[in-house]
Write a protein that holds these residues in place. Structure first.
Motif, PDB file in Angstrom:
ATOM      1  N   ASP A   1       0.849  -1.172   0.000  1.00 20.28           N
ATOM      2  CA  ASP A   1       0.000   0.000   0.000  1.00 20.28           C
ATOM      3  C   ASP A   1       0.894   1.234   0.000  1.00 20.28           C
ATOM      4  O   ASP A   1       0.642   2.230  -0.629  1.00 20.28           O
ATOM      5  CB  ASP A   1      -0.876   0.023   1.256  1.00 20.28           C
TER       6      ASP A   1
ATOM      7  N   ASP B   1      -3.538   0.066  10.624  1.00 23.46           N
ATOM      8  CA  ASP B   1      -4.227  -1.110  10.094  1.00 23.46           C
ATOM      9  C   ASP B   1      -3.626  -1.491   8.746  1.00 23.46           C
ATOM     10  O   ASP B   1      -4.286  -1.426   7.708  1.00 23.46           O
ATOM     11  CB  ASP B   1      -5.719  -0.812   9.960  1.00 23.46           C
TER      12      ASP B   1
ATOM     13  N   LYS C   1      -2.128  -3.938   5.948  1.00 26.28           N
ATOM     14  CA  LYS C   1      -2.379  -5.308   5.507  1.00 26.28           C
ATOM     15  C   LYS C   1      -1.165  -6.213   5.718  1.00 26.28           C
ATOM     16  O   LYS C   1      -1.282  -7.321   6.240  1.00 26.28           O
ATOM     17  CB  LYS C   1      -2.775  -5.316   4.027  1.00 26.28           C
TER      18      LYS C   1
ATOM     19  N   HIS D   1      -0.526  -7.341   9.284  1.00 28.48           N
ATOM     20  CA  HIS D   1      -1.435  -8.404   9.728  1.00 28.48           C
ATOM     21  C   HIS D   1      -0.933  -9.765   9.251  1.00 28.48           C
ATOM     22  O   HIS D   1      -0.930 -10.747  10.002  1.00 28.48           O
ATOM     23  CB  HIS D   1      -2.844  -8.156   9.179  1.00 28.48           C
TER      24      HIS D   1
ATOM     25  N   PHE E   1      -8.511 -12.627   8.499  1.00 23.93           N
ATOM     26  CA  PHE E   1      -8.083 -11.461   7.728  1.00 23.93           C
ATOM     27  C   PHE E   1      -8.644 -11.517   6.318  1.00 23.93           C
ATOM     28  O   PHE E   1      -9.157 -10.515   5.799  1.00 23.93           O
ATOM     29  CB  PHE E   1      -6.557 -11.387   7.683  1.00 23.93           C
ATOM     30  N   CYS E   2      -8.536 -12.679   5.669  1.00 29.74           N
ATOM     31  CA  CYS E   2      -9.013 -12.823   4.292  1.00 29.74           C
ATOM     32  C   CYS E   2     -10.529 -12.652   4.201  1.00 29.74           C
ATOM     33  O   CYS E   2     -11.049 -12.176   3.182  1.00 29.74           O
ATOM     34  CB  CYS E   2      -8.615 -14.190   3.739  1.00 29.74           C
TER      35      CYS E   2
ATOM     36  N   THR F   1     -10.696  -8.890   4.241  1.00 31.26           N
ATOM     37  CA  THR F   1      -9.903  -8.221   3.203  1.00 31.26           C
ATOM     38  C   THR F   1      -9.603  -9.245   2.118  1.00 31.26           C
ATOM     39  O   THR F   1      -8.496  -9.767   2.017  1.00 31.26           O
ATOM     40  CB  THR F   1      -8.583  -7.663   3.783  1.00 31.26           C
TER      41      THR F   1
ATOM     42  N   TYR G   1      -6.541  -9.130  -1.020  1.00 30.32           N
ATOM     43  CA  TYR G   1      -5.102  -8.992  -0.760  1.00 30.32           C
ATOM     44  C   TYR G   1      -4.393 -10.314  -1.065  1.00 30.32           C
ATOM     45  O   TYR G   1      -4.404 -11.252  -0.264  1.00 30.32           O
ATOM     46  CB  TYR G   1      -4.885  -8.576   0.689  1.00 30.32           C
TER      47      TYR G   1
ATOM     48  N   ALA H   1      -1.976 -12.347   1.363  1.00 22.95           N
ATOM     49  CA  ALA H   1      -2.627 -13.058   2.465  1.00 22.95           C
ATOM     50  C   ALA H   1      -3.092 -14.437   1.995  1.00 22.95           C
ATOM     51  O   ALA H   1      -2.898 -15.450   2.687  1.00 22.95           O
ATOM     52  CB  ALA H   1      -3.809 -12.252   2.991  1.00 22.95           C
TER      53      ALA H   1
END
Length: 256
Positions: A9, A158, A160, A163, A186-187, A190, A193, A196
């Motif tokens: 990001d 926060d 990604k 995490h 997480f997946c 989100t 991503y 992940a």
């Protein structure tokens, strides 16, 4: 986990760091083979599985031509010890520098995330060479420090990648179920991503959940068709490996 071109990001890199997939001391994940190495990154960056077993061949001991296994083992042990010393020297200097910056400015998020990434990579690399109780304890300490720094960072950011890397700490420390649960959660929130999904697939595969691994790998390709995160090569390789393994199993079954 773990292990490896960086994408994120908000990408801010730390030199000479490589990422990534401690495992329980009693085993080495079969999936941690030489696939990719990823540079350590800063705020919001992606760490792929380190898969640092790319250099783990240094641990293998070979018998000498005259069959003197004891001499060979001693030589291998010396090589391993030497590498561990070099590894500690290399990463401790980086960690000390970052810790000094963080002490001077507790709000320095860039130093904080780099410190977490440094300890993760250091621990990931070291676990491939740890052969004594003291060395294994050292690896655990490194990874627990990484875990703690990720927790501190995530308390106000926060990101990604953080995490995912936090989950890899759990995986490398032997908490495979915890790592899977963290990445699944997480997946679920989100889903777009790719790193992940790729890491989740890797851990599923190591846990023997081949079907789930295949689905996760395919999901990584699906959510990032343009390969923005650089996952395509790693994921494609893993899928081909699974397909080849399944084909070999079917052939063996037919022969029987």
């Amino acid at each position: 986990m773990a292990s490896k071109a960086k994408k994120s990001d908000k990408e801010m890199g730390t030199d000479e760091q490589s990422e990534r997939t401690v495992n329980p001391a009693s085993r080495r994940p079969l999936v941690l083979v030489a696939v990719v190495l990823v540079s350590i990154i800063m705020v919001g960056s992606i760490l792929l599985p380190s898969l640092s077993a790319i250099v783990s061949g240094m641990k293998a001991s070979s018998s000498s031509a005259d069959g003197s296994d004891a001499a060979s083992s001693g030589s291998a042990a010396a090589t391993t010890s030497s590498y561990m010393d070099q590894l500690d020297s290399r990463y401790s200097a980086t960690a000390s520098s970052l810790e000094s910056k963080l002490e001077a400015n507790p709000d320095d998020d860039a130093s904080l995330i780099n410190l977490a990434n440094t300890y993760l990579t250091w621990g990931d690399m070291a676990r491939n060479y740890a052969s004594t109780d003291d060395e294994r304890a050292h690896v655990t300490d490194l990874l627990q420090k990484a875990e703690g720094y990720y927790d501190t960072y995530l308390a106000s950011n926060d990101a990604k990648a953080a995490h995912v890397n936090r989950a890899l700490c759990q995986y490398y420390l032997g908490d495979t179920d915890g790592a899977i649960a963290a990445l699944e959660q997480f997946c679920a929130g989100t889903a777009d991503y790719a790193p992940a999904w790729a890491n989740l697939g890797m851990i599923y595969e190591d846990a023997g959940e081949t079907d789930k691994a295949t689905n996760a790998y395919n999901k990584a390709l699906e959510v990032d068709p343009d390969n923005t995160c650089g996952m395509k090569s790693f994921v494609t390789s893993k899928l081909q490996s699974i397909t080849s393994s399944d084909a070999a199993t079917d052939t063996t079954a037919d022969a029987e």
